[in-house]
Design an enzyme around this catalytic site. Structure first.
Site, PDB file in Angstrom:
ATOM      1  N   ASP A  21      21.087  58.597  20.039  1.00 55.18           N
ATOM      2  CA  ASP A  21      22.458  58.193  20.393  1.00 55.18           C
ATOM      3  C   ASP A  21      23.332  58.325  19.167  1.00 55.18           C
ATOM      4  O   ASP A  21      24.512  58.625  19.260  1.00 55.18           O
ATOM      5  CB  ASP A  21      22.657  56.714  20.787  1.00 55.18           C
ATOM      6  CG  ASP A  21      21.530  56.009  21.448  1.00 55.18           C
ATOM      7  OD1 ASP A  21      20.942  56.604  22.333  1.00 55.18           O
ATOM      8  OD2 ASP A  21      21.282  54.845  21.079  1.00 55.18           O
ATOM      9  N   HIS A  51      19.283  54.019  19.635  1.00 57.91           N
ATOM     10  CA  HIS A  51      18.237  55.051  19.683  1.00 57.91           C
ATOM     11  C   HIS A  51      18.621  56.098  18.638  1.00 57.91           C
ATOM     12  O   HIS A  51      19.817  56.372  18.450  1.00 57.91           O
ATOM     13  CB  HIS A  51      18.198  55.803  21.011  1.00 57.91           C
ATOM     14  CG  HIS A  51      17.840  55.000  22.222  1.00 57.91           C
ATOM     15  ND1 HIS A  51      18.761  54.301  22.936  1.00 57.91           N
ATOM     16  CD2 HIS A  51      16.662  54.846  22.871  1.00 57.91           C
ATOM     17  CE1 HIS A  51      18.170  53.728  23.978  1.00 57.91           C
ATOM     18  NE2 HIS A  51      16.895  54.038  23.963  1.00 57.91           N
TER      19      HIS A  51
HETATM   20  C1  XUL Z   1      16.173  51.758  29.882  1.00 63.45           C
HETATM   21  C2  XUL Z   1      16.264  50.789  28.774  1.00 63.45           C
HETATM   22  C3  XUL Z   1      16.317  51.362  27.409  1.00 63.45           C
HETATM   23  C4  XUL Z   1      15.597  50.545  26.383  1.00 63.45           C
HETATM   24  C5  XUL Z   1      15.540  51.201  25.026  1.00 63.45           C
HETATM   25  O1  XUL Z   1      16.131  51.204  31.133  1.00 63.45           O
HETATM   26  O2  XUL Z   1      16.341  49.603  29.003  1.00 63.45           O
HETATM   27  O3  XUL Z   1      17.644  51.532  27.058  1.00 63.45           O
HETATM   28  O4  XUL Z   1      16.180  49.293  26.234  1.00 63.45           O
HETATM   29  O5  XUL Z   1      15.002  52.468  25.066  1.00 63.45           O
END
Ligand code: XUL
Ligand code: CO
Length: 434
Positions: free
Chosen positions: A102, A99
């Site tokens: 992150d 992300h």
């Molecule tokens: C949350 C989840 C996230 C997604 C990406 O449950 O799975 O980490 O994979 O935003």
């Protein structure tokens, strides 16, 4: 040798008792016509691996991360990137996912956050070049910051929609610059806590508008990676609009997005939706929309998204049976969206967690390939439906019958004697190979 991960995991075979060795994952070994690495396409996720603190609703973080000075500085973020790529190398993982937030800190303004991200991405690019690791997919965090309390694309406040759009715009560009093979939308807060304050029709339309803008931006920047939507029924909200594979497919069809997005299916999300992951995979496969997998699992005794590492051979076998049946991944892979338990706080636990899950999938692959090779399972299903291949069934499938013509047949065909579904025998067949 890595300073933080001194044990490099390599294949030693099933008789090895070395906790830092693969017993089944042999990246170059060919199974069902393809190297294991190309079937499994493992990825580690940056969020749990580098940013997971081990905190839970009842207690503080426990993870020991001596490389991290605990600050929100860009320098600390860059230092972490180096450690992550050391980890990937030690574990033999060739891909990763992230992300935006992150990787680098959220700053006082959007422009400053973007500048910080750019600096960290420079380090990521250098590490990718140094190690050869590839980006499976990128995404934007549209759920942690308080501005997203009412949602991002589905917020009641259009200024939040605009902020989210700006964030996705940049995250998608960064994904493209890093050669990412995909980009994921997971609607963490795209749902509601109460219908008393929610205009659901408008919120769903706004989400569709947002995704159309994403498709437009993808085209504008020449990004050819695959867009995915990741179903999850709830948590953090009571109800998320991307609840499960079937509701996502319905949403994508309703808003004319099915040609542009596939599904990224997560095991623990399927559990929360009251489905088996195999069900979700088959729903997506049959719609030509199985894109990628977030490989993890829940706990039968904890009804929430525990994101545990997948070690259950029944699960990995089922996943690989479906994947092999569709000829494997194209742009997708097995991303370990999984975190160590709070009690497993040493850096070496990251290695045990990932290596064990990789081995579980390698075994699942070998077992699934053997079951397919054996042929009895597929034969059983084919034979079970043989009545539909010709005669009455064939004519119904071709649309040659009506209720009236079937009424005449039903009245003249005599008593029907069914054949057993043989569930237990088929379960035994799986166990012959597991
Ligand atoms: C949350 C989840 C996230 C997604 C990406 O449950 O799975 O980490 O994979 O935003
Ligand atoms: Co996920």
């Amino acid at each position: 040798m890595s300073k933080w991960f001194p044990n490099t995991v390599r294949f030693e075979g099933p008789s090895s008792r070395n906790p830092f060795a693969f017993k089944h994952y042999d990246a170059d070994a060919v199974v069902a016509g393809k190297a294991m690495r190309d079937h499994l396409r493992f990825a580690a996720c940056y969020w749990h691996t580098m940013r997971g603190s081990g905190a839970d609703p009842f207690g503080a973080g426990t993870m020991r991360t001596p490389w991290d000075d605990g600050s929100d500085s860009v320098e600390n973020a860059q230092q972490r990137v180096g450690v992550f790529f050391e980890f990937l190398g030690a574990c033999g993982i060739e891909k990763f996912c992230f992300h935006d937030r992150d990787l680098s800190p959220e700053c006082a303004t959007l422009a400053e956050s973007e500048a910080a991200l750019d600096r960290v991405v420079t380090t990521v690019r250098a590490e990718m070049e140094r190690t050869g690791a590839k980006l499976l997919w990128g995404t934007a965090n549209l759920f942690s910051h308080p501005r997203y309390a009412h949602g991002a694309a589905t917020s009641c406040d259009p200024r939040v929609f605009a902020h989210a759009a700006a964030q996705v715009r940049r995250a998608m560009e960064v994904t493209h610059e890093l050669g990412g093979e995909g980009y994921v939308f997971w609607g963490g807060r795209e749902g509601y806590q109460t219908l008393l304050n929610t205009d659901m029709r408008r919120e769903r339309e706004h989400l569709a508008r947002f995704l159309h803008m994403a498709v437009g931006h993808k085209r504008a920047i020449g990004f050819t990676g695959q867009l995915y939507i990741e179903p999850k029924p709830c948590e953090p909200t009571k109800h998320q609009y991307d609840s499960d594979a079937e509701s996502c497919l319905n949403f994508l069809r309703e808003f004319d997005l099915l040609g542009d997005l596939k599904l990224n299916l997560e095991a623990n999300h399927a559990t929360l939706a009251g489905h088996e992951l195999m069900h979700e995979l088959i729903v997506a496969r049959d719609a030509g929309a199985l894109g990628s997998i977030d490989a993890n699992r829940g706990d039968t005794l904890l009804g929430w998204d525990t994101d545990q590492f997948p070690t259950d051979l029944y699960l990995t076998t089922q996943v690989m049976l479906v994947l092999l049946s569709m000829g494997g991944f194209t742009t997708g892979g097995l991303n370990f969206d999984a975190k160590r338990r709070r009690e497993s706080f040493d850096a070496e636990d990251l290695i045990h967690a990932h290596a064990g899950a990789m081995d579980a999938f390698a075994r699942g692959l070998k077992i699934a390939a053997a079951i397919i090779d054996d042929g009895r399972l597929a034969d059983f299903v084919r034979t079970r439906y043989r009545g539909w291949d010709e005669g009455l069934g064939g004519a119904i499938e071709r649309g040659e019958h009506s209720f009236t013509s079937l009424d005449a047949i039903a009245k003249s065909q005599g008593a029907i004697e069914l054949e057993s579904g043989r569930q237990e025998r088929l379960e035994n067949l799986l166990n012959e190979y597991i």
